[in-house]
Design an enzyme around this catalytic site. Structure first.
Site, PDB file in Angstrom:
ATOM      1  N   LYS A 167      23.185   3.797  -9.242  1.00 47.47           N
ATOM      2  CA  LYS A 167      22.350   4.446  -7.610  1.00 47.47           C
ATOM      3  C   LYS A 167      22.568   5.767  -8.400  1.00 47.47           C
ATOM      4  CE  LYS A 167      21.799   6.529  -3.861  1.00 47.47           C
ATOM      5  NZ  LYS A 167      21.627   7.629  -4.662  1.00 47.47           N
ATOM      6  N   GLU A 242      36.627   7.946  -5.957  1.00 53.98           N
ATOM      7  CA  GLU A 242      36.998   9.439  -6.734  1.00 53.98           C
ATOM      8  C   GLU A 242      36.948  10.487  -5.618  1.00 53.98           C
ATOM      9  OE1 GLU A 242      36.880  12.550  -8.171  1.00 53.98           O
ATOM     10  OE2 GLU A 242      35.903  11.102 -10.321  1.00 53.98           O
ATOM     11  N   CYS A 276      35.159  17.695  -9.574  1.00 55.81           N
ATOM     12  CA  CYS A 276      35.909  17.159  -8.879  1.00 55.81           C
ATOM     13  C   CYS A 276      37.408  17.844  -8.702  1.00 55.81           C
ATOM     14  CB  CYS A 276      35.953  15.551  -8.193  1.00 55.81           C
ATOM     15  SG  CYS A 276      35.832  14.636  -9.863  1.00 55.81           S
ATOM     16  N   GLU A 374      37.701  21.411   0.591  1.00 55.18           N
ATOM     17  CA  GLU A 374      36.616  20.930  -0.550  1.00 55.18           C
ATOM     18  C   GLU A 374      35.203  22.681  -0.878  1.00 55.18           C
ATOM     19  OE1 GLU A 374      35.429  17.594  -2.427  1.00 55.18           O
ATOM     20  OE2 GLU A 374      36.409  18.473  -4.582  1.00 55.18           O
TER      21      GLU A 374
HETATM   22  P1  NAD Z   1      28.078  12.252  -1.120  1.00 51.36           P
HETATM   23  O1  NAD Z   1      29.188  11.674  -1.553  1.00 51.36           O
HETATM   24  O2  NAD Z   1      26.996  11.847  -0.290  1.00 51.36           O
HETATM   25  O3  NAD Z   1      27.282  12.063  -2.326  1.00 51.36           O
HETATM   26  C1  NAD Z   1      27.443  11.218  -4.098  1.00 51.36           C
HETATM   27  C2  NAD Z   1      26.259   9.508  -3.948  1.00 51.36           C
HETATM   28  O4  NAD Z   1      26.461   8.859  -2.849  1.00 51.36           O
HETATM   29  C3  NAD Z   1      25.319  10.136  -3.938  1.00 51.36           C
HETATM   30  O5  NAD Z   1      24.415   8.814  -5.346  1.00 51.36           O
HETATM   31  C4  NAD Z   1      24.487   9.787  -2.837  1.00 51.36           C
HETATM   32  O6  NAD Z   1      23.358   9.251  -3.015  1.00 51.36           O
HETATM   33  C5  NAD Z   1      25.427   8.258  -2.214  1.00 51.36           C
HETATM   34  N1  NAD Z   1      25.088   7.952  -1.557  1.00 51.36           N
HETATM   35  C6  NAD Z   1      25.040   8.809   0.072  1.00 51.36           C
HETATM   36  N2  NAD Z   1      25.425   8.213   0.640  1.00 51.36           N
HETATM   37  C7  NAD Z   1      25.829   6.962   0.821  1.00 51.36           C
HETATM   38  C8  NAD Z   1      26.220   6.285   2.259  1.00 51.36           C
HETATM   39  N3  NAD Z   1      26.028   6.112   2.918  1.00 51.36           N
HETATM   40  N4  NAD Z   1      26.563   4.777   1.319  1.00 51.36           N
HETATM   41  C9  NAD Z   1      26.479   4.426  -0.225  1.00 51.36           C
HETATM   42  N5  NAD Z   1      26.123   5.797  -0.870  1.00 51.36           N
HETATM   43  C10 NAD Z   1      25.593   7.164  -0.267  1.00 51.36           C
HETATM   44  O7  NAD Z   1      28.065  13.698  -2.139  1.00 51.36           O
HETATM   45  P2  NAD Z   1      27.092  14.968  -1.695  1.00 51.36           P
HETATM   46  O8  NAD Z   1      26.861  14.668   0.170  1.00 51.36           O
HETATM   47  O9  NAD Z   1      25.568  14.949  -2.033  1.00 51.36           O
HETATM   48  O10 NAD Z   1      28.091  15.830  -1.642  1.00 51.36           O
HETATM   49  C11 NAD Z   1      28.939  16.429  -0.007  1.00 51.36           C
HETATM   50  C12 NAD Z   1      30.507  17.050  -0.850  1.00 51.36           C
HETATM   51  O11 NAD Z   1      30.704  15.935  -1.694  1.00 51.36           O
HETATM   52  C13 NAD Z   1      30.175  18.158  -1.777  1.00 51.36           C
HETATM   53  O12 NAD Z   1      30.080  19.175  -1.143  1.00 51.36           O
HETATM   54  C14 NAD Z   1      31.749  18.332  -2.678  1.00 51.36           C
HETATM   55  O13 NAD Z   1      32.738  18.129  -1.590  1.00 51.36           O
HETATM   56  C15 NAD Z   1      31.548  16.125  -2.364  1.00 51.36           C
HETATM   57  N6  NAD Z   1      31.538  16.122  -3.963  1.00 51.36           N
HETATM   58  C16 NAD Z   1      31.930  15.583  -4.720  1.00 51.36           C
HETATM   59  C17 NAD Z   1      31.921  15.107  -5.804  1.00 51.36           C
HETATM   60  C18 NAD Z   1      32.611  14.359  -6.389  1.00 51.36           C
HETATM   61  O14 NAD Z   1      32.565  14.988  -8.148  1.00 51.36           O
HETATM   62  N7  NAD Z   1      34.585  13.872  -6.739  1.00 51.36           N
HETATM   63  C19 NAD Z   1      30.251  14.581  -6.681  1.00 51.36           C
HETATM   64  C20 NAD Z   1      29.442  15.534  -5.743  1.00 51.36           C
HETATM   65  C21 NAD Z   1      29.776  16.136  -4.333  1.00 51.36           C
END
Ligand code: NAD
Length: 473
Positions: A167, A242, A276, A374
């Site tokens: 996904k 992660e 990250c 973060e």
């Molecule tokens: P997120 O964690 O919401 O999104 C990551 C993935 O999870 C995306 O594919 C998203 O569609 C999916 N997702 C979202 N809600 C979900 C749910 N309820 N169940 C399953 N999958 C779901 O990240 P975001 O809101 O786009 O970013 C917010 C913060 O997350 C950023 O500011 C950062 O701090 C952190 N982030 C960290 C990483 C990392 O590499 N560790 C990567 C992206 C974002």
């Protein structure tokens, strides 16, 4: 999905935009529960098919070598697509494609070397273990390194004989779709790799809570990771999480300061800080606090912010939402009485994308939100320390534990800190060691658990079956 290119069941789409220009670049199928269900069924059917079982481990390796070659053959095009989708500098996108190819090359070599054990019990029993694939693996991918992170877990899952449902993040759905096409061209049978594009709250939740998956690899935020884990718990499914960090670079006065400053800048500005393992905290020995911050400032202020296609040093952040989030943190910094030593604001003169200036925040307490949360932007938080013990206590003082950089010429300090810091990876007098597909990677505490990269990752995509044979003569 199941070897076919298809619209979403609902026929809805969403728009992908170029973060560097805000231009619309694609209409993408908006998958939901029904699409996820279709993908999981395809992956399950493939996993249980005779065709899948008949793929020899060595053939899996050969398929992966082909994937690696195809990625490299299409490097320029894939990199431009990644830059359009994420906004990141072209050089970074090229590195991302190369690393993605390297994941497949690395795990190709191990596909036929996944071994069980023989266990001595009794003379009339032969006891041995089989290391088997889990079945259908789910991969929820974030937007910061879409191709690379999809490649990272898909390669390990395929090397060990699993089928996959991926996904993609709604902000960056394009390159991993191309990866799926490459997997198909390289010979992965239909249903082996299925990709769903769509929003987290629809497609993401549907995949995390699907009863017929066998494992979830999630990379993203702590809040979403926690939701994914709850959904997986209902169906008793294992997860690898992660979740990012607030990783420190700890710089002592006896370090090679030019070298340290170069890497401190790189560690927080790569991918506009949206990594990250970004080195988002600088812990610096008090005697060199002011002078070292000056060196870092001088290096950081020379970086060129602009659209990734112009091969800038720092591209845009991913979205309006992310830009707003960083701006909100600048307000928090001001409320906390911090000194903005450099940057601190968005950067519209760099272009029409979501640009933010490389930023140094000094004069904060180790308890402040800026020092602990973060931010996920090019924002470095500086905290001075007086002793190696205090450096450790500050390094261990956040909720995270992903990566730590230690800069010193004193092997005693370096070893003591490496042994006592709570962190999945420790780098001494370097940061990142060039990306390191071969190195075990993962977090402790709220940075998550489970391990990716290296041979260690393979354990998380396999399970062990014990077989005991009694024989008589
Ligand atoms: P997120 O964690 O919401 O999104 C990551 C993935 O999870 C995306 O594919 C998203 O569609 C999916 N997702 C979202 N809600 C979900 C749910 N309820 N169940 C399953 N999958 C779901 O990240 P975001 O809101 O786009 O970013 C917010 C913060 O997350 C950023 O500011 C950062 O701090 C952190 N982030 C960290 C990483 C990392 O590499 N560790 C990567 C992206 C974002």
């Amino acid at each position: 999905m199941n070897g076919e290119w298809t619209e979403s069941v609902s026929n809805r789409t969403f728009i992908a935009i170029n973060s560097g220009t805000r231009e619309e670049i694609a209409h993408v199928p908006m998958g939901d529960k029904n699409d996820v269900d279709r993908a999981v069924k395809a992956a399950r059917t493939a996993f249980e098919s005779e065709e899948w079982r008949a793929i020899l481990p060595a053939d899996r390796g050969r398929i992966m070598q082909r994937i690696s070659r195809l990625l490299l053959e299409q490097k320029e095009e894939l990199a431009m697509l990644e830059t359009c989708d994420t906004g990141k500098p072209l050089a970074q996108s090229i590195a991302d494609v190369e690393v993605s190819a390297r994941y497949f090359e690395y795990y190709a070599g191990v596909a036929d070397k996944i071994l069980g054990e023989t266990i001595p019990i009794r003379s009339d029993i032969l006891d041995f273990t089989l290391r088997e694939p889990l079945g259908v693996t789910a991969h929820i991918v974030p937007w910061n390194y879409p191709l690379q992170i999809a490649a990272r877990s898909l390669s390990a899952a395929f090397a060990t004989g699993n089928t996959s449902v991926i996904k993609l993040a709604e902000d960056t759905p394009l390159t991993a779709l191309r990866l799926a096409a490459i997997c198909e061209a390289a010979g992965i049978p239909k249903g082996g790799v299925n990709v769903v594009t769509g929003y987290g709250y629809e497609a993401g939740t549907a995949l995390a809570s699907h009863p017929d998956i066998d494992h979830i690899t999630f990379t993203g935020s702590v809040a979403t990771g926690s939701e994914v884990m709850k959904a997986a718990a209902v169906n008793v499914k294992p997860v690898t999480l992660e979740l990012g960090g607030k990783s420190p670079n700890i710089v002592f006065a006896d370090a090679n300061l030019e070298d340290a400053a170069y890497w401190v800048v790189r560690a927080i500005t790569q991918n506009a800080g949206q990594t990250c393992s970004a080195g988002s905290r600088l812990l610096v020995e008090r005697s060199i606090h002011a002078s070292f911050v000056e060196i870092v400032k001088e290096k950081m202020s020379r970086l060129r912010v602009g659209p990734g296609a112009d091969n800038s040093d720092i591209g845009p952040v991913i979205s309006e939402k992310q830009l707003q989030r960083i701006e909100d943190y600048m307000n928090i910094a001001n409320q906390e009485g911090a000194t903005i030593a450099l940057g601190g604001k968005s950067c519209p003169e760099a272009g029409s994308g979501f640009f933010f200036e490389p930023t140094i925040i000094d004069g904060i307490s180790k308890e402040s939100r800026i020092a602990n949360e973060e931010i996920f932007g090019p924002v470095l938080a500086v905290i001075p320390f007086d002793s190696v013990q205090e450096a450790l206590s500050i390094a261990n003082g956040t909720e995270f534990g992903l990566v730590t950089g230690i800069w010193t010429s004193d092997i005693n300090k370096a070893h003591w800190l490496a042994g006592t810091v709570r962190s999945g990876q420790v780098f001494i007098n370097n940061y990142g060691a060039g990306g390191g597909v071969e190195m075990t990677f993962g977090g402790s505490r709220k940075s998550g658990f489970g391990r990716e990269k290296g041979l260690e990752a393979l354990k998380f995509y396999t399970q062990v079956k014990n077989v005991a044979i009694k024989f008589t003569v």
